[in-house]
Write a protein that holds these residues in place. Structure first.
Motif, mmCIF file in Angstrom:
data_model
loop_
_atom_site.group_PDB
_atom_site.id
_atom_site.type_symbol
_atom_site.label_atom_id
_atom_site.label_comp_id
_atom_site.label_asym_id
_atom_site.label_seq_id
_atom_site.Cartn_x
_atom_site.Cartn_y
_atom_site.Cartn_z
ATOM 1 N N HIS A 52 6.663 10.147 -0.122
ATOM 2 C CA HIS A 52 7.555 8.992 -0.062
ATOM 3 C C HIS A 52 9.018 9.411 -0.049
ATOM 4 O O HIS A 52 9.857 8.777 0.620
ATOM 5 C CB HIS A 52 7.269 8.069 -1.246
ATOM 6 C CG HIS A 52 7.951 6.747 -1.168
ATOM 7 N ND1 HIS A 52 9.154 6.488 -1.784
ATOM 8 C CD2 HIS A 52 7.602 5.606 -0.520
ATOM 9 C CE1 HIS A 52 9.518 5.244 -1.538
ATOM 10 N NE2 HIS A 52 8.599 4.679 -0.770
ATOM 11 N N ILE A 53 9.366 10.479 -0.733
ATOM 12 C CA ILE A 53 10.757 10.952 -0.772
ATOM 13 C C ILE A 53 11.184 11.451 0.603
ATOM 14 O O ILE A 53 12.285 11.150 1.080
ATOM 15 C CB ILE A 53 10.924 12.072 -1.825
ATOM 16 C CG1 ILE A 53 10.675 11.508 -3.226
ATOM 17 C CG2 ILE A 53 12.317 12.688 -1.729
ATOM 18 C CD1 ILE A 53 10.704 12.554 -4.320
ATOM 19 N N LEU B 38 0.807 -1.215 0.000
ATOM 20 C CA LEU B 38 0.000 0.000 0.000
ATOM 21 C C LEU B 38 0.847 1.276 0.000
ATOM 22 O O LEU B 38 0.512 2.265 -0.657
ATOM 23 C CB LEU B 38 -0.913 0.019 1.229
ATOM 24 C CG LEU B 38 -2.058 -0.990 1.277
ATOM 25 C CD1 LEU B 38 -2.688 -1.002 2.661
ATOM 26 C CD2 LEU B 38 -3.109 -0.648 0.228
ATOM 27 N N SER B 39 1.952 1.260 0.758
ATOM 28 C CA SER B 39 2.740 2.472 0.993
ATOM 29 C C SER B 39 3.890 2.673 0.019
ATOM 30 O O SER B 39 4.422 3.776 -0.092
ATOM 31 C CB SER B 39 3.307 2.449 2.413
ATOM 32 O OG SER B 39 4.257 1.400 2.553
ATOM 33 N N LEU C 44 9.217 8.805 14.846
ATOM 34 C CA LEU C 44 7.983 9.564 14.661
ATOM 35 C C LEU C 44 7.665 9.731 13.175
ATOM 36 O O LEU C 44 6.508 9.605 12.757
ATOM 37 C CB LEU C 44 8.087 10.931 15.339
ATOM 38 C CG LEU C 44 6.825 11.800 15.278
ATOM 39 C CD1 LEU C 44 5.611 11.049 15.803
ATOM 40 C CD2 LEU C 44 7.025 13.094 16.066
ATOM 41 N N LYS C 45 8.689 10.001 12.373
ATOM 42 C CA LYS C 45 8.466 10.162 10.939
ATOM 43 C C LYS C 45 7.827 8.909 10.343
ATOM 44 O O LYS C 45 6.819 8.988 9.632
ATOM 45 C CB LYS C 45 9.783 10.459 10.225
ATOM 46 C CG LYS C 45 9.649 10.505 8.703
ATOM 47 C CD LYS C 45 10.989 10.651 8.018
ATOM 48 C CE LYS C 45 11.521 12.055 8.111
ATOM 49 N NZ LYS C 45 12.726 12.239 7.246
ATOM 50 N N TRP C 46 8.385 7.752 10.643
ATOM 51 C CA TRP C 46 7.884 6.515 10.054
ATOM 52 C C TRP C 46 6.546 6.093 10.638
ATOM 53 O O TRP C 46 5.674 5.610 9.924
ATOM 54 C CB TRP C 46 8.941 5.413 10.209
ATOM 55 C CG TRP C 46 10.016 5.516 9.168
ATOM 56 C CD1 TRP C 46 10.952 6.505 9.044
ATOM 57 C CD2 TRP C 46 10.235 4.612 8.081
ATOM 58 N NE1 TRP C 46 11.756 6.278 7.960
ATOM 59 C CE2 TRP C 46 11.349 5.120 7.351
ATOM 60 C CE3 TRP C 46 9.640 3.431 7.668
ATOM 61 C CZ2 TRP C 46 11.845 4.479 6.217
ATOM 62 C CZ3 TRP C 46 10.145 2.785 6.542
ATOM 63 C CH2 TRP C 46 11.224 3.303 5.831
ATOM 64 N N SER C 47 6.365 6.290 11.930
ATOM 65 C CA SER C 47 5.075 5.937 12.545
ATOM 66 C C SER C 47 3.960 6.792 11.962
ATOM 67 O O SER C 47 2.876 6.288 11.618
ATOM 68 C CB SER C 47 5.147 6.114 14.064
ATOM 69 O OG SER C 47 6.078 5.233 14.640
ATOM 70 N N HIS C 48 4.208 8.080 11.862
ATOM 71 C CA HIS C 48 3.213 9.011 11.316
ATOM 72 C C HIS C 48 2.893 8.667 9.862
ATOM 73 O O HIS C 48 1.731 8.645 9.451
ATOM 74 C CB HIS C 48 3.742 10.442 11.439
ATOM 75 C CG HIS C 48 2.870 11.477 10.808
ATOM 76 N ND1 HIS C 48 3.023 11.871 9.490
ATOM 77 C CD2 HIS C 48 1.841 12.217 11.312
ATOM 78 C CE1 HIS C 48 2.126 12.799 9.204
ATOM 79 N NE2 HIS C 48 1.398 13.021 10.285
ATOM 80 N N TYR C 49 3.921 8.395 9.062
ATOM 81 C CA TYR C 49 3.720 8.119 7.643
ATOM 82 C C TYR C 49 2.960 6.811 7.413
ATOM 83 O O TYR C 49 2.073 6.724 6.548
ATOM 84 C CB TYR C 49 5.074 8.057 6.944
ATOM 85 C CG TYR C 49 4.962 7.888 5.444
ATOM 86 C CD1 TYR C 49 4.705 8.978 4.613
ATOM 87 C CD2 TYR C 49 5.105 6.626 4.855
ATOM 88 C CE1 TYR C 49 4.591 8.825 3.235
ATOM 89 C CE2 TYR C 49 4.990 6.464 3.479
ATOM 90 C CZ TYR C 49 4.739 7.569 2.673
ATOM 91 O OH TYR C 49 4.626 7.417 1.312
#
Length: 231
Positions: free
Chosen positions: A216-217, A66-67, A80-85
């Motif tokens: 994604h970048i 999906l991502s 936090l960046k990855w959890s949020h995304y």
């Protein structure tokens, strides 16, 4: 640092919650929902819904599909960046509500990350600023995902361990923590303090540096900044 720990254990203002590392995860999560509301962001939570069994590998494969993410090793130090995304993709894959969760992480009674209630109150009003780094090389908080059926999904911690201690945890790079709070990392304790996407997005808008991924970048871009001496 010792003064921060002392303030943590003796408590804060009467209207501030006291998060207890000895408490049940869901009791602290309930306090986190209430605390988030006092900061201006309402999140609905009425307790753990009926447990559902998952094929973990199938969930991860679905999230990647999906991502567009092909692996999780790049999440090291970027909790936090990855959890949020990834939160909306886990929500679709798990077919239940999933909350970005920020708080403390302890190991055998010693903190790994230990933001205070005062820290989070300040960040919600002023964002994260250079002085917040102090003696820390990065943000003094941890972030993960919590599902409405009581599962913790930590996309970054194993990769962080692998990066910091490669001789001991190198093989864990790209691994994920997935399961009930009491059944995941041995001797570790997750303490949720705030929940939801909107509050952390506000924190980023007020901060001196961007720390979330808006595409994604961005997810694979690690922000760098010169931290001035603020003593």
């Amino acid at each position: 640092m010792l003064s921060d720990i002392f303030r943590y254990f003796i408590g804060y203002k009467k209207d501030s919650p006291v998060f207890d590392i000895m408490s049940n995860y869901y009791d602290n999560f309930d306090k986190a929902v209430s605390f988030t509301k006092t900061l201006g962001f309402k999140e609905e939570w009425s307790g753990v819904v009926k447990e559902k069994e998952y094929d973990y590998q199938n969930v991860f494969n679905h999230v990647c599909s999906l991502s567009g993410v092909t692996g999780f090793s790049a999440s090291a130090g970027q909790c936090l960046k990855w959890s949020h995304y990834l939160q909306p993709y886990f929500e679709k894959a798990l077919e239940c509500r999933v909350w970005v969760t920020v708080g403390q992480l302890w190991k055998e009674g010693k903190f790994v990350y230990n933001p205070s209630v005062e820290d989070i109150q300040r960040w919600s009003k002023k964002g994260i600023q250079p002085k917040d780094f102090g003696s820390h090389s990065g943000f003094n908080f941890h972030a993960w995902l919590t599902t409405e059926n009581g599962i913790i999904v930590d996309v970054s911690f194993m990769s962080t361990l692998a990066q910091v201690l490669p001789e001991r945890f190198g093989e864990a790079c790209g691994g994920m923590v997935f399961g009930k709070p009491d059944n995941i990392l041995p001797d570790h304790k997750y303490v949720p303090m705030i929940v939801g996407r909107k509050l952390v997005e506000k924190m980023e808008r007020l901060s001196f540096i961007d720390f979330l991924a808006h595409d994604h970048i961005d997810l694979y871009t690690v922000p760098f900044a010169l931290i001035p001496d603020v003593q």
